[in-house]
Design a protein around this motif. Sequence first.
Motif, PDB file in Angstrom:
ATOM      1  N   VAL A  36       3.475   7.839  46.459  1.00 41.64           N
ATOM      2  CA  VAL A  36       4.736   7.160  46.478  1.00 41.64           C
ATOM      3  C   VAL A  36       5.169   7.574  44.975  1.00 41.64           C
ATOM      4  N   PHE A  37       6.244   8.171  44.956  1.00 39.63           N
ATOM      5  CA  PHE A  37       6.783   8.782  43.531  1.00 39.63           C
ATOM      6  C   PHE A  37       8.210   8.131  43.245  1.00 39.63           C
ATOM      7  N   SER A  38       8.374   7.454  41.932  1.00 39.43           N
ATOM      8  CA  SER A  38       9.412   6.917  41.753  1.00 39.43           C
ATOM      9  C   SER A  38      10.221   7.834  40.353  1.00 39.43           C
ATOM     10  N   ILE A  39      11.495   7.859  40.486  1.00 41.33           N
ATOM     11  CA  ILE A  39      12.504   8.294  39.552  1.00 41.33           C
ATOM     12  C   ILE A  39      13.139   7.209  39.034  1.00 41.33           C
ATOM     13  N   VAL A  40      12.935   6.979  37.675  1.00 42.72           N
ATOM     14  CA  VAL A  40      13.730   5.912  36.830  1.00 42.72           C
ATOM     15  C   VAL A  40      14.351   6.451  35.855  1.00 42.72           C
ATOM     16  N   GLY A  41      15.569   5.665  35.475  1.00 43.67           N
ATOM     17  CA  GLY A  41      16.419   5.973  34.075  1.00 43.67           C
ATOM     18  C   GLY A  41      17.489   5.225  34.230  1.00 43.67           C
ATOM     19  N   PRO A  42      18.331   4.953  33.138  1.00 41.62           N
ATOM     20  CA  PRO A  42      19.497   4.229  33.011  1.00 41.62           C
ATOM     21  C   PRO A  42      20.531   4.818  33.887  1.00 41.62           C
ATOM     22  N   SER A  43      21.694   4.048  34.249  1.00 40.73           N
ATOM     23  CA  SER A  43      22.666   4.607  34.914  1.00 40.73           C
ATOM     24  C   SER A  43      23.320   5.950  34.318  1.00 40.73           C
ATOM     25  N   THR A 170      17.229  -1.582  47.134  1.00 36.32           N
ATOM     26  CA  THR A 170      17.336  -2.781  47.099  1.00 36.32           C
ATOM     27  C   THR A 170      18.561  -3.198  46.280  1.00 36.32           C
ATOM     28  N   GLY A 171      19.496  -2.245  45.883  1.00 37.73           N
ATOM     29  CA  GLY A 171      20.390  -2.312  45.050  1.00 37.73           C
ATOM     30  C   GLY A 171      21.690  -3.152  45.483  1.00 37.73           C
ATOM     31  N   ASN A 172      21.772  -3.483  46.897  1.00 34.01           N
ATOM     32  CA  ASN A 172      22.846  -4.399  47.494  1.00 34.01           C
ATOM     33  C   ASN A 172      22.236  -5.710  48.052  1.00 34.01           C
ATOM     34  N   LEU A 173      20.970  -5.890  47.600  1.00 32.41           N
ATOM     35  CA  LEU A 173      20.223  -7.117  48.137  1.00 32.41           C
ATOM     36  C   LEU A 173      19.931  -8.229  46.934  1.00 32.41           C
ATOM     37  N   ASP A 174      19.887  -9.472  47.573  1.00 30.11           N
ATOM     38  CA  ASP A 174      19.490 -10.316  46.580  1.00 30.11           C
ATOM     39  C   ASP A 174      17.745 -10.303  46.365  1.00 30.11           C
ATOM     40  N   GLU A 175      17.317 -11.012  45.383  1.00 31.18           N
ATOM     41  CA  GLU A 175      16.008 -10.484  44.934  1.00 31.18           C
ATOM     42  C   GLU A 175      15.014 -10.971  46.106  1.00 31.18           C
ATOM     43  N   GLU A 176      15.077 -11.915  46.653  1.00 32.70           N
ATOM     44  CA  GLU A 176      14.170 -12.115  47.919  1.00 32.70           C
ATOM     45  C   GLU A 176      14.213 -11.341  48.959  1.00 32.70           C
ATOM     46  N   THR A 177      15.501 -11.010  49.481  1.00 29.46           N
ATOM     47  CA  THR A 177      15.714 -10.013  50.595  1.00 29.46           C
ATOM     48  C   THR A 177      14.966  -8.768  50.153  1.00 29.46           C
ATOM     49  N   GLY A 178      15.363  -8.445  48.774  1.00 34.88           N
ATOM     50  CA  GLY A 178      14.775  -6.971  48.389  1.00 34.88           C
ATOM     51  C   GLY A 178      13.455  -6.943  48.492  1.00 34.88           C
ATOM     52  N   GLU A 179      12.608  -8.085  48.019  1.00 29.94           N
ATOM     53  CA  GLU A 179      11.238  -8.001  48.050  1.00 29.94           C
ATOM     54  C   GLU A 179      10.724  -7.813  49.446  1.00 29.94           C
ATOM     55  N   GLU A 204       9.493  -3.161  38.527  1.00 28.14           N
ATOM     56  CA  GLU A 204       8.676  -3.679  39.104  1.00 28.14           C
ATOM     57  C   GLU A 204       8.558  -2.695  40.213  1.00 28.14           C
ATOM     58  N   LEU A 205       9.444  -2.288  40.912  1.00 26.29           N
ATOM     59  CA  LEU A 205       9.149  -1.530  42.192  1.00 26.29           C
ATOM     60  C   LEU A 205       8.515  -0.353  41.767  1.00 26.29           C
ATOM     61  N   ALA A 206       9.077   0.326  40.579  1.00 24.17           N
ATOM     62  CA  ALA A 206       8.216   1.354  40.039  1.00 24.17           C
ATOM     63  C   ALA A 206       6.804   1.467  39.793  1.00 24.17           C
ATOM     64  N   LYS A 207       6.520   0.342  39.482  1.00 25.99           N
ATOM     65  CA  LYS A 207       5.095  -0.060  39.217  1.00 25.99           C
ATOM     66  C   LYS A 207       4.049  -0.137  40.360  1.00 25.99           C
ATOM     67  N   LEU A 208       4.845  -0.028  41.520  1.00 23.56           N
ATOM     68  CA  LEU A 208       3.956  -0.004  42.748  1.00 23.56           C
ATOM     69  C   LEU A 208       3.781   1.516  43.114  1.00 23.56           C
ATOM     70  N   LEU A 221      11.954  12.506  30.499  1.00 22.15           N
ATOM     71  CA  LEU A 221      11.211  11.863  29.222  1.00 22.15           C
ATOM     72  C   LEU A 221       9.629  11.997  29.429  1.00 22.15           C
ATOM     73  N   GLU A 222       9.323  11.628  30.518  1.00 22.10           N
ATOM     74  CA  GLU A 222       7.740  11.668  30.613  1.00 22.10           C
ATOM     75  C   GLU A 222       7.700  11.291  32.173  1.00 22.10           C
ATOM     76  N   SER A 223       6.464  12.029  32.692  1.00 23.56           N
ATOM     77  CA  SER A 223       5.819  11.615  34.089  1.00 23.56           C
ATOM     78  C   SER A 223       4.652  10.873  33.842  1.00 23.56           C
ATOM     79  N   GLU A 224       4.535   9.939  34.377  1.00 23.26           N
ATOM     80  CA  GLU A 224       3.261   9.094  34.200  1.00 23.26           C
ATOM     81  C   GLU A 224       2.447   8.474  35.277  1.00 23.26           C
ATOM     82  N   ILE A 225       1.146   8.406  35.360  1.00 18.53           N
ATOM     83  CA  ILE A 225       0.350   7.662  36.414  1.00 18.53           C
ATOM     84  C   ILE A 225       0.865   6.013  36.154  1.00 18.53           C
ATOM     85  N   SER A 226       1.249   5.286  37.311  1.00 21.96           N
ATOM     86  CA  SER A 226       1.574   4.107  36.831  1.00 21.96           C
ATOM     87  C   SER A 226       0.306   3.146  37.125  1.00 21.96           C
TER      88      SER A 226
END
Length: 226
Positions: A36-43, A170-179, A204-208, A221-226
């Motif tokens: 499971v590989f996440s790509i994160v960063g600002p808009s 989960t971008g268009n969902l409320d927190e509970e539904t997103g989870e 929080e999703l990226a940490k998974l 910026l960096e690639s890391e083991i979460s």
Amino acid sequence: MSNILNVQNLQKVYSGGNRELTILHDLTFEVKKGEVFSIVGPSGSGKTTLLGLCAGLDEASSGKVELCGEELTRLTEDERARLRNRKTGFVFQDFQLLPTLTAIENVAIPLELQAEKAAFERSKMLLEKVGLGDRIHHYPSQLSGGEQQRVALARAFVNEPEILFADEPTGNLDEETGEKIIQLLFELNKEHGTTLVIVTHDMELAKLSNRVLRLKGGRILESEIS
């Protein structure tokens, strides 16, 4: 563990008028099978652009993308489409369901493109698995946002992809539904042994994830083991 995705010296440049805008600068990384590989960063950091290039939805300005053993730059548009339909799945922020098709018809699309005889049988099974067994003949307009994203999840997994790309699922969902959607996504992913590449602003999703790639201004910026 072998790599399912290799990205080398990838650049994406848009030309407009007399100027050029570089969205991605010389990116190199790999994704291993089953992780499971996440790509994160600002808009505006280039996350969605990068996902599109990795999935063969768009063409790079330079560099190389190898997906499921195929170098995308050497394939025609039709060949890339066939590769996507056979070996990849997609989940988007805005669901991207066809409004004139029912839930089961939306899920069956990837299998029907492959002339799979058991398309509706498998689609029904997956819709039941995501908790929509009683909604299979409903149209998207008759479903909540969370239900539409469940349909999209079923569609993404129905062709048993080797790799699944999720863009802000989960971008268009409320927190509970997103989870709940994330829980389903990870359950299906584990069951099918799929590689998962997620674009998200949700740390929080990226940490998974097994690994996190951080982008800023189109650069790693960096690639890391979460």
